[in-house]
Structures are given as structure tokens and as C-alpha cells.
Design a protein around this motif. Sequence first.
Motif, mmCIF file in Angstrom:
data_model
loop_
_atom_site.group_PDB
_atom_site.id
_atom_site.type_symbol
_atom_site.label_atom_id
_atom_site.label_comp_id
_atom_site.label_asym_id
_atom_site.label_seq_id
_atom_site.Cartn_x
_atom_site.Cartn_y
_atom_site.Cartn_z
ATOM 1 N N VAL A 141 -3.491 -1.679 -5.503
ATOM 2 C CA VAL A 141 -2.150 -1.274 -5.906
ATOM 3 C C VAL A 141 -1.467 -2.415 -6.646
ATOM 4 O O VAL A 141 -1.490 -3.557 -6.196
ATOM 5 C CB VAL A 141 -1.307 -0.879 -4.676
ATOM 6 C CG1 VAL A 141 0.122 -0.556 -5.067
ATOM 7 C CG2 VAL A 141 -1.939 0.291 -3.947
ATOM 8 N N GLN B 51 0.819 -1.216 0.000
ATOM 9 C CA GLN B 51 0.000 0.000 0.000
ATOM 10 C C GLN B 51 0.857 1.272 0.000
ATOM 11 O O GLN B 51 0.423 2.310 -0.499
ATOM 12 C CB GLN B 51 -0.942 0.010 1.204
ATOM 13 C CG GLN B 51 -1.986 -1.071 1.175
ATOM 14 C CD GLN B 51 -2.908 -0.943 -0.026
ATOM 15 O OE1 GLN B 51 -3.339 0.150 -0.390
ATOM 16 N NE2 GLN B 51 -3.205 -2.056 -0.658
ATOM 17 N N TYR C 238 -8.168 4.570 -6.257
ATOM 18 C CA TYR C 238 -8.882 5.102 -5.105
ATOM 19 C C TYR C 238 -10.266 5.540 -5.553
ATOM 20 O O TYR C 238 -10.395 6.514 -6.293
ATOM 21 C CB TYR C 238 -8.145 6.300 -4.491
ATOM 22 C CG TYR C 238 -6.842 5.924 -3.847
ATOM 23 C CD1 TYR C 238 -6.826 5.218 -2.653
ATOM 24 C CD2 TYR C 238 -5.636 6.251 -4.434
ATOM 25 C CE1 TYR C 238 -5.633 4.858 -2.051
ATOM 26 C CE2 TYR C 238 -4.441 5.900 -3.842
ATOM 27 C CZ TYR C 238 -4.449 5.211 -2.653
ATOM 28 O OH TYR C 238 -3.265 4.856 -2.069
ATOM 29 N N GLU D 102 -2.538 2.627 -9.100
ATOM 30 C CA GLU D 102 -3.230 2.736 -7.820
ATOM 31 C C GLU D 102 -4.656 3.141 -8.107
ATOM 32 O O GLU D 102 -4.931 3.856 -9.059
ATOM 33 C CB GLU D 102 -2.547 3.733 -6.891
ATOM 34 C CG GLU D 102 -2.579 5.161 -7.357
ATOM 35 C CD GLU D 102 -1.903 6.120 -6.406
ATOM 36 O OE1 GLU D 102 -1.795 5.805 -5.211
ATOM 37 O OE2 GLU D 102 -1.490 7.191 -6.860
#
Length: 130
Positions: free
Chosen positions: A102, A37, A118, A116
Amino acid sequence: MEKEIEEKFVNTFIVKDKRKRILFELCSNKKRGDAVQKLLGALDDRYNVFRDSKVQEDEFLSVIKKYFDINKTCYVIADDSIDGKVLPFKTSYNYMMQSGGVYVLVCGDNLVIAKEEYCYNTTKLMYFKS
């Protein structure tokens, strides 16, 4: 896990002050998920050659082809079941693009491809050290 590949990746692409901790956590079964992470935030931006959150998969692949033979294999570091495996690039790339979380694809000694994600905003990155 391929400790030698991970050590080389960390020593080449991770900022100097975070290398020791990242490497320790990658080698720890208990802390590996935490390390994965943190990877994208620890990458050395001096080697960043591509960063985009709106690029389509096929466009990103065309950029990668300028730096890497996609018929070769790469090493995967990810919060996924293929973590720690050496796989054909195309297989790894497909996993990376279809999965959340990730991903870091270590492609030889000089290229790292990362993603990544989000909340529906995916950033694709590429780091190259000549």
C-alpha cells in the motif's frame, strides 16, 4: 513522520467515522502498519476521480499531471522504508510503482494518489478535493 500533514490528510480524505482511529494508529509506532493497510478502504469515495487496475504507469502519470505539478514534492505513507518522508514526486512515484503493498502519496492539500496491490492485481487510485 509529519504529524501535521497526516492530520490534514486524514481530516480531508478519510471518511468521518474512521478518522479518529486511523489518526491514532498512524501516530502509534506499534499500530502504524495496521493503519497503512486500512487507508485505502477508509478513503472517502466522494473525492475519487480515478480508479483503474489495468492502466499502465505512463498513462496513470499523464492523468496525474492534469492535477499536480510532478516537479514538486509529496509526502509518503506506505508500508515501505520511505514511509513518513517528503520526497520529490518522481522519486515517490517510482518507489510506488516498483514496490508492492500500500502506498499513499499526499500531494499538497487537495490530491492523494494511492496504490494497493493484492496478488499481482494492482489498483491505482486518485482522490482530488477542490
